[in-house]
Design a protein around this motif. Structure first.
Motif, PDB file in Angstrom:
ATOM      1  N   GLU A 164       0.856  -1.180   0.000  1.00 29.28           N
ATOM      2  CA  GLU A 164       0.000   0.000   0.000  1.00 29.28           C
ATOM      3  C   GLU A 164       0.893   1.231   0.000  1.00 29.28           C
ATOM      4  O   GLU A 164       1.569   1.535   0.981  1.00 29.28           O
ATOM      5  CB  GLU A 164      -0.922   0.001   1.231  1.00 29.28           C
ATOM      6  CG  GLU A 164      -1.982   1.083   1.168  1.00 29.28           C
ATOM      7  CD  GLU A 164      -3.031   0.953   2.264  1.00 29.28           C
ATOM      8  OE1 GLU A 164      -4.075   1.625   2.167  1.00 29.28           O
ATOM      9  OE2 GLU A 164      -2.807   0.174   3.218  1.00 29.28           O
ATOM     10  N   VAL A 165       0.922   1.940  -1.123  1.00 33.24           N
ATOM     11  CA  VAL A 165       1.798   3.099  -1.271  1.00 33.24           C
ATOM     12  C   VAL A 165       1.101   4.399  -0.892  1.00 33.24           C
ATOM     13  O   VAL A 165       1.743   5.426  -0.689  1.00 33.24           O
ATOM     14  CB  VAL A 165       2.336   3.193  -2.712  1.00 33.24           C
ATOM     15  CG1 VAL A 165       3.275   2.023  -3.001  1.00 33.24           C
ATOM     16  CG2 VAL A 165       1.200   3.222  -3.736  1.00 33.24           C
ATOM     17  N   ALA A 166      -0.227   4.357  -0.819  1.00 26.60           N
ATOM     18  CA  ALA A 166      -1.067   5.479  -0.395  1.00 26.60           C
ATOM     19  C   ALA A 166      -2.391   4.853   0.032  1.00 26.60           C
ATOM     20  O   ALA A 166      -2.648   3.681  -0.270  1.00 26.60           O
ATOM     21  CB  ALA A 166      -1.276   6.482  -1.530  1.00 26.60           C
ATOM     22  N   PRO A 167      -3.231   5.585   0.752  1.00 32.60           N
ATOM     23  CA  PRO A 167      -4.501   4.990   1.173  1.00 32.60           C
ATOM     24  C   PRO A 167      -5.274   4.386  -0.001  1.00 32.60           C
ATOM     25  O   PRO A 167      -5.578   5.074  -0.973  1.00 32.60           O
ATOM     26  CB  PRO A 167      -5.247   6.181   1.794  1.00 32.60           C
ATOM     27  CG  PRO A 167      -4.159   7.059   2.311  1.00 32.60           C
ATOM     28  CD  PRO A 167      -3.052   6.952   1.294  1.00 32.60           C
ATOM     29  N   LYS A 168      -5.510   3.081   0.082  1.00 33.93           N
ATOM     30  CA  LYS A 168      -6.269   2.321  -0.919  1.00 33.93           C
ATOM     31  C   LYS A 168      -5.575   2.250  -2.279  1.00 33.93           C
ATOM     32  O   LYS A 168      -6.178   1.860  -3.275  1.00 33.93           O
ATOM     33  CB  LYS A 168      -7.669   2.908  -1.104  1.00 33.93           C
ATOM     34  CG  LYS A 168      -8.516   2.948   0.166  1.00 33.93           C
ATOM     35  CD  LYS A 168      -8.822   1.550   0.669  1.00 33.93           C
ATOM     36  CE  LYS A 168      -9.712   1.577   1.905  1.00 33.93           C
ATOM     37  NZ  LYS A 168      -9.999   0.217   2.422  1.00 33.93           N
ATOM     38  N   ALA A 169      -4.309   2.610  -2.345  1.00 21.86           N
ATOM     39  CA  ALA A 169      -3.535   2.526  -3.595  1.00 21.86           C
ATOM     40  C   ALA A 169      -2.414   1.507  -3.402  1.00 21.86           C
ATOM     41  O   ALA A 169      -1.580   1.655  -2.499  1.00 21.86           O
ATOM     42  CB  ALA A 169      -2.966   3.887  -3.975  1.00 21.86           C
ATOM     43  N   TYR A 170      -2.417   0.480  -4.249  1.00 19.11           N
ATOM     44  CA  TYR A 170      -1.484  -0.630  -4.073  1.00 19.11           C
ATOM     45  C   TYR A 170      -0.619  -0.835  -5.307  1.00 19.11           C
ATOM     46  O   TYR A 170      -0.975  -0.460  -6.424  1.00 19.11           O
ATOM     47  CB  TYR A 170      -2.247  -1.928  -3.808  1.00 19.11           C
ATOM     48  CG  TYR A 170      -2.937  -1.981  -2.462  1.00 19.11           C
ATOM     49  CD1 TYR A 170      -2.321  -2.568  -1.356  1.00 19.11           C
ATOM     50  CD2 TYR A 170      -4.221  -1.455  -2.301  1.00 19.11           C
ATOM     51  CE1 TYR A 170      -2.959  -2.628  -0.135  1.00 19.11           C
ATOM     52  CE2 TYR A 170      -4.863  -1.505  -1.071  1.00 19.11           C
ATOM     53  CZ  TYR A 170      -4.226  -2.105   0.004  1.00 19.11           C
ATOM     54  OH  TYR A 170      -4.858  -2.159   1.218  1.00 19.11           O
ATOM     55  N   THR A 171       0.511  -1.476  -5.071  1.00 22.05           N
ATOM     56  CA  THR A 171       1.345  -1.996  -6.144  1.00 22.05           C
ATOM     57  C   THR A 171       1.873  -3.347  -5.680  1.00 22.05           C
ATOM     58  O   THR A 171       1.679  -3.744  -4.529  1.00 22.05           O
ATOM     59  CB  THR A 171       2.498  -1.032  -6.491  1.00 22.05           C
ATOM     60  OG1 THR A 171       3.136  -1.467  -7.697  1.00 22.05           O
ATOM     61  CG2 THR A 171       3.527  -0.976  -5.379  1.00 22.05           C
ATOM     62  N   LEU A 172       2.516  -4.062  -6.575  1.00 19.80           N
ATOM     63  CA  LEU A 172       3.145  -5.328  -6.216  1.00 19.80           C
ATOM     64  C   LEU A 172       4.641  -5.119  -6.033  1.00 19.80           C
ATOM     65  O   LEU A 172       5.294  -4.474  -6.858  1.00 19.80           O
ATOM     66  CB  LEU A 172       2.936  -6.372  -7.315  1.00 19.80           C
ATOM     67  CG  LEU A 172       1.687  -7.230  -7.297  1.00 19.80           C
ATOM     68  CD1 LEU A 172       1.759  -8.266  -8.422  1.00 19.80           C
ATOM     69  CD2 LEU A 172       1.489  -7.919  -5.973  1.00 19.80           C
ATOM     70  N   LEU A 173       5.168  -5.654  -4.959  1.00 17.57           N
ATOM     71  CA  LEU A 173       6.605  -5.661  -4.744  1.00 17.57           C
ATOM     72  C   LEU A 173       7.038  -7.120  -4.759  1.00 17.57           C
ATOM     73  O   LEU A 173       6.478  -7.954  -4.034  1.00 17.57           O
ATOM     74  CB  LEU A 173       6.942  -5.001  -3.406  1.00 17.57           C
ATOM     75  CG  LEU A 173       8.372  -4.508  -3.191  1.00 17.57           C
ATOM     76  CD1 LEU A 173       8.787  -3.539  -4.288  1.00 17.57           C
ATOM     77  CD2 LEU A 173       8.484  -3.838  -1.821  1.00 17.57           C
ATOM     78  N   THR A 174       8.014  -7.442  -5.603  1.00 14.06           N
ATOM     79  CA  THR A 174       8.363  -8.838  -5.843  1.00 14.06           C
ATOM     80  C   THR A 174       9.795  -9.166  -5.412  1.00 14.06           C
ATOM     81  O   THR A 174      10.613  -8.275  -5.151  1.00 14.06           O
ATOM     82  CB  THR A 174       8.219  -9.171  -7.337  1.00 14.06           C
ATOM     83  OG1 THR A 174       9.255  -8.477  -8.067  1.00 14.06           O
ATOM     84  CG2 THR A 174       6.855  -8.747  -7.867  1.00 14.06           C
TER      85      THR A 174
END
Length: 300
Positions: free
Chosen positions: A129-139
């Motif tokens: 979660e990079v910001a509220p309700k904003a996600y990315t994948l970290l692998t």
């Protein structure tokens, strides 16, 4: 357990880092609703040329699981019919492999060292979660690239240790392999059975000549997946890679941990096959293994 020398050389280098220090400019999370079919999910993955998507609860908007190509191919090859399987809802897939339903959620303020621990436990990706309700994948690949770019911060003792002395070529760790003439569906079933993400491809003399993994199914449509039933491993890899089986990326037991990371990062791969002087499989060093060497927890 954590050893003092391990802390001195490795742990201190990451103690003050948070995930926002390493995440960079990754794109937003690609997701599908939980009521779409596998066929529709494959279409989305192929269109975006990715190997995994998040599954979103249509009613709540929350992310409930991550589904990758290994999950999908495991589901398909253990079903009675490819046509039938790709028509099923994507929410039937999570759980066929444990990671799909237990992928950790983290925030960008959490510590990098905590991510290393999660990846050392075999997780391949986290929802960040990079910001509220904003996600990315970290692998794992993101972490391997970061370690390689910042190798000057790492312990020379750890980087210069051989794979063998680092315990990454244990005698009791069986390498799963298939012959070039093996049916490719049977090969993927073997991966599912042994819970491995790749198998070594060997020639008649038993030497490692290639690699088969779910990554070879990138941009694989439902229609192409049906063809797997009729292909042997060699034919499938040749058809996928322009007429030639990509050479296996191999190292020796004496290869250093640092060189193995370099090889994996520069080759955009998730593992290196450890081979004997005769080219036969002696082990495999995965990104999980390599990242584990830099975890704040000493697993030795």
């Amino acid at each position: 357990m954590t050893g003092p020398s391990h802390e001195k050389h490795i742990y201190a280098a990451f103690h003050s880092l948070s995930l926002k220090d390493i995440v960079g400019s990754k794109g937003h999370l690609l997701a599908v609703d939980d009521d779409v079919t596998l066929r529709q999910t494959l279409d989305v993955m192929n269109r975006h040329k990715v190997l995994s998507v998040a599954m979103r609860n249509k009613a709540t908007g929350e992310y409930s699981a991550l589904v990758n190509m290994f999950d999908i191919v495991s589901y398909v090859v253990t079903s009675s019919s490819v046509d039938d399987a790709v028509g099923h809802k994507i929410n039937e897939v999570p759980g066929i492999n444990q990671e799909s339903v237990s992928v950790p959620h983290m925030t960008s303020n959490e510590k990098f060292e905590d991510l290393l621990v999660k990846f050392s436990h075999g997780f391949h990706r986290v929802l960040l979660e990079v910001a509220p309700k904003a996600y990315t994948l970290l692998t794992q690949s993101d972490v391997a690239r970061w370690l390689y770019r910042h190798r000057a911060k790492l312990s020379e003792e750890s980087l210069n240790e051989s794979l063998e002395s680092a315990g990454l070529v244990p005698e009791d760790r069986k390498v799963i392999s298939v012959g070039q003439t093996s049916n490719v569906v049977d090969a993927f079933r073997l991966m599912f059975k042994h819970d491995v993400r790749a198998v070594a491809v060997t020639n008649e003399e038993g030497a490692v000549v290639g690699n088969l993994s779910a990554s070879d199914l990138r941009e694989c449509s439902a229609e192409r997946m049906k063809l797997l039933l009729n292909w042997d491993v060699k034919s499938f890899l040749e058809d996928t890679h322009g007429g030639k089986i990509p050479a296996a990326v191999t190292v020796s037991p004496s290869t250093t941990v640092g060189d193995a990371i370099k090889t994996a990062v520069e080759g955009h791969i998730h593992r290196v096959w450890v081979v004997s002087d005769e080219g036969k499989a002696a082990g495999v060093a995965t990104l999980t293994d390599l990242i584990m060497k830099f975890s704040p927890v000493d697993y030795s």
